[in-house]
Design an enzyme around this catalytic site. Structure first.
Site, PDB file in Angstrom:
ATOM      1  N   SER A 129       0.822  -1.207   0.000  1.00  0.00           N
ATOM      2  CA  SER A 129       0.000   0.000   0.000  1.00  0.00           C
ATOM      3  C   SER A 129       0.857   1.259   0.000  1.00  0.00           C
ATOM      4  O   SER A 129       2.042   1.242   0.323  1.00  0.00           O
ATOM      5  CB  SER A 129      -0.913   0.014   1.229  1.00  0.00           C
ATOM      6  OG  SER A 129      -0.158   0.207   2.406  1.00  0.00           O
ATOM      7  N   LYS A 130       0.206   2.386  -0.360  1.00  0.00           N
ATOM      8  CA  LYS A 130       0.904   3.670  -0.408  1.00  0.00           C
ATOM      9  C   LYS A 130       1.485   4.052   0.949  1.00  0.00           C
ATOM     10  O   LYS A 130       2.468   4.786   1.026  1.00  0.00           O
ATOM     11  CB  LYS A 130      -0.050   4.760  -0.893  1.00  0.00           C
ATOM     12  CG  LYS A 130      -0.371   4.684  -2.371  1.00  0.00           C
ATOM     13  CD  LYS A 130      -1.198   5.873  -2.816  1.00  0.00           C
ATOM     14  CE  LYS A 130      -1.455   5.839  -4.319  1.00  0.00           C
ATOM     15  NZ  LYS A 130      -2.225   7.032  -4.766  1.00  0.00           N
ATOM     16  N   ARG A 131       0.878   3.542   2.005  1.00  0.00           N
ATOM     17  CA  ARG A 131       1.380   3.840   3.350  1.00  0.00           C
ATOM     18  C   ARG A 131       2.858   3.488   3.466  1.00  0.00           C
ATOM     19  O   ARG A 131       3.625   4.164   4.150  1.00  0.00           O
ATOM     20  CB  ARG A 131       0.574   3.027   4.383  1.00  0.00           C
ATOM     21  CG  ARG A 131       1.135   3.084   5.788  1.00  0.00           C
ATOM     22  CD  ARG A 131       0.441   2.088   6.686  1.00  0.00           C
ATOM     23  NE  ARG A 131       1.122   1.978   7.965  1.00  0.00           N
ATOM     24  CZ  ARG A 131       0.892   1.011   8.851  1.00  0.00           C
ATOM     25  NH1 ARG A 131      -0.008   0.086   8.593  1.00  0.00           N
ATOM     26  NH2 ARG A 131       1.546   0.971   9.994  1.00  0.00           N
ATOM     27  N   TYR A 132       3.277   2.412   2.812  1.00  0.00           N
ATOM     28  CA  TYR A 132       4.676   1.987   2.863  1.00  0.00           C
ATOM     29  C   TYR A 132       5.468   2.517   1.676  1.00  0.00           C
ATOM     30  O   TYR A 132       6.624   2.908   1.818  1.00  0.00           O
ATOM     31  CB  TYR A 132       4.747   0.457   2.897  1.00  0.00           C
ATOM     32  CG  TYR A 132       4.002  -0.143   4.068  1.00  0.00           C
ATOM     33  CD1 TYR A 132       4.476   0.008   5.363  1.00  0.00           C
ATOM     34  CD2 TYR A 132       2.815  -0.844   3.884  1.00  0.00           C
ATOM     35  CE1 TYR A 132       3.792  -0.524   6.449  1.00  0.00           C
ATOM     36  CE2 TYR A 132       2.129  -1.383   4.960  1.00  0.00           C
ATOM     37  CZ  TYR A 132       2.619  -1.221   6.232  1.00  0.00           C
ATOM     38  OH  TYR A 132       1.935  -1.742   7.297  1.00  0.00           O
ATOM     39  N   GLU A 185       5.042   5.221  -0.108  1.00  0.00           N
ATOM     40  CA  GLU A 185       5.261   6.665  -0.120  1.00  0.00           C
ATOM     41  C   GLU A 185       5.854   7.187   1.190  1.00  0.00           C
ATOM     42  O   GLU A 185       5.942   8.377   1.393  1.00  0.00           O
ATOM     43  CB  GLU A 185       3.935   7.376  -0.431  1.00  0.00           C
ATOM     44  CG  GLU A 185       3.403   7.058  -1.833  1.00  0.00           C
ATOM     45  CD  GLU A 185       2.116   7.785  -2.152  1.00  0.00           C
ATOM     46  OE1 GLU A 185       1.594   8.489  -1.266  1.00  0.00           O
ATOM     47  OE2 GLU A 185       1.628   7.647  -3.288  1.00  0.00           O
TER      48      GLU A 185
END
Length: 494
Positions: free
Chosen positions: A263-266, A268
């Protein structure tokens, strides 16, 4: 017949400064660094900043800081030969190479490939290319450039300006041996004539990479599998120039716990965030190494030196690597346990320095006492405030928490009053576990361990889960502990 001398191993990490240095790039950097170190090779840092609209200095700075925090020092840069007396100087002192500073080099090779008739100017405009693509899709064919402008390679198209430079892609099968995946084959006929530059001053990714890897004598390209489709294109250009081809290894993608794309959480989030959250750099390196690689035995905790000895790129798996934050917590906790109490204390002092809530933690002697009893529960340094904050400020808690099992408030108050009386008779010099156990031995035998130690634990910590109450009292001291028991008695009476 004598064999050719073995080339020195040279690898590179080539991030683009268009976003933060994240987990995937860090894992790629680590595997390259390990491969270089175990083969007495060279680890090169190259910043691929040919896109001026997206490249930013803040992202470049983040790359440097993250590599330095991980301990992945690079070995050379563009001024490697120029620093007098420093040619064999400190690792990470040089460079990095920046593609934006190498335009003249790319131009030389673009002019060469054009003069050798292996590339040509293309005059087709976007609208024409779009129409051609739609026509092919309508026929159920994969979109590829038709090669229309090959006819103009000796002269300009009348009244038109060149739009890009294209490589004459030969319609052949391209086969290479991947160090992880074995033999990989692509049909270059499906590529069409590839765009390699906007103009002589603006090379595109695949062309610049080929030139750089040749100029920097890169022997092994270890990168993510998302680049595997670029490899045959780069090989074709290497062959067109007569360059020696590097060996390739394509690492598995890092997937989320649900085996979906991370996911973008990781993706970005900068790796620097893990430092900010209190993870050790050596533990983070250990965790990154296990994302897609495993040793021959069941060992899971490694130092950098262990990894240099044991890492084998051939043991990297083909399937996706699963990111598990609980595993990261566990690995970090194991690395913290391996440190001595002085080392943990120094890490905590550095971690909390400058943080608004950390000023009261900066008393080294007090920290050492707390570390002694909290070390086994510490997952990361950011947890320390949550785990040990009660040593500095007694948290608010409900009086019901003081009751052991089915104990009544009246009996708990009576026992806690006896605890209070015992503490009041102790002198400050007696505050250690042995003297406390001796002092409370008779009371515990009379009332039962749980009936005495449970309310005492809650009284001195304000929590249900905490270290042994005698250890807590040893840190707090008799006076503070007695005051906290007094507060508990008031709660029960209220």
């Amino acid at each position: 017949m004598t064999s050719a001398p073995r080339r020195q191993v040279r690898v590179r990490i080539a991030p683009s400064p268009t976003g933060f240095f994240h987990l995937g790039t860090a894992r790629t950097a680590l595997f390259n660094w390990l491969f270089a170190r175990q083969n007495d090779g060279v680890f090169v840092l190259r910043i691929e900043d040919t896109d001026p609209t997206r490249s930013e200095k803040k992202y470049e700075k983040d790359i440097f800081q993250c590599l330095q925090w991980l301990g992945l020092s690079w070995d050379e840069g563009p001024d490697w030969e120029d620093r007098e007396g420093k040619k064999n100087g400190a690792k990470g002192e040089y460079g990095p190479y920046r593609q934006s500073e190498r335009t003249a080099i790319y131009k030389k090779y673009l002019e060469r490939i054009l003069s050798e008739k292996k590339a040509y100017y293309c005059y087709c405009e976007k609208e024409e290319l779009k129409a051609e693509e739609q026509s092919l899709l309508a026929q159920g064919l994969p979109p590829r450039y038709s090669g229309h402008c090959r006819q103009y390679e000796d002269k300009a198209s009348e009244g038109r300006s060149p739009q890009v430079i294209r490589f004459k892609t030969p319609e052949i099968k391209v086969e290479f041996k991947d160090m992880i995946r074995g033999t990989v084959t692509f049909d270059a006929a499906l590529f069409g004539d590839m765009v390699i530059a906007k103009n002589l001053e603006s090379p595109l990714y695949n062309f610049a990479v080929v030139v750089d890897d040749h100029e920097m004598n890169i022997t092994h390209v270890i990168r993510g599998e998302d680049h595997i489709a670029n490899t045959p294109k780069q090989i074709l250009m290497q062959r067109a120039f007569g360059f020696e081809e590097p060996l390739y290894a394509h690492l598995p993608l890092i997937l989320g716990p649900d085996r979906a794309k991370l996911s973008k959480r990781y993706v970005e989030t900068s790796l620097a965030d893990y430092e900010e959250r209190g993870f050790l750099s050596e533990a983070t390196v250990n965790f990154l190494a296990l994302l897609g690689w495993h040793p021959q035995d069941n060992q899971e905790i490694f130092t950098r030196e262990d990894l240099i000895k044991k890492f084998d790129v051939k043991r990297v798996q083909k399937g996706g690597a699963i990111f598990n934050e609980e595993k990261l917590d566990w690995v970090n906790a194991e690395h913290i346990k391996a440190l001595n109490e002085k080392e943990i204390t120094e890490h905590l002092l550095r971690f909390f320095a400058g943080k608004s809530f950390g000023k009261s933690f900066l008393k080294r002697d007090l920290l050492k006492k707390i570390v002694h009893i909290e070390k086994g529960r510490l997952k990361n340094f950011a947890d320390f405030f949550e785990l040990a904050g009660f040593f500095f400020d007694l948290p608010e808690y409900d009086s019901q928490l003081l009751l052991w099992d089915k104990e009544t408030r009246v009996s708990t108050e009576r026992i806690l009053q006896e605890v209070h009386n015992h503490l009041e008779t102790m002198e400050h010099g007696e505050v250690n576990r042995e003297s406390l156990e001796a002092k409370f031995q008779d009371l515990i035998l009379k009332e039962g361990k749980g009936r005495v130690l449970w309310p005492l634990r809650v009284a001195v910590s304000g929590r249900a889960a905490s270290p042994d109450p005698f250890d807590i009292i040893g840190v707090l001291g008799i006076e503070e502990s007695t005051d906290r028991v007094r507060i508990a008695l008031k709660k029960l009476k209220a």
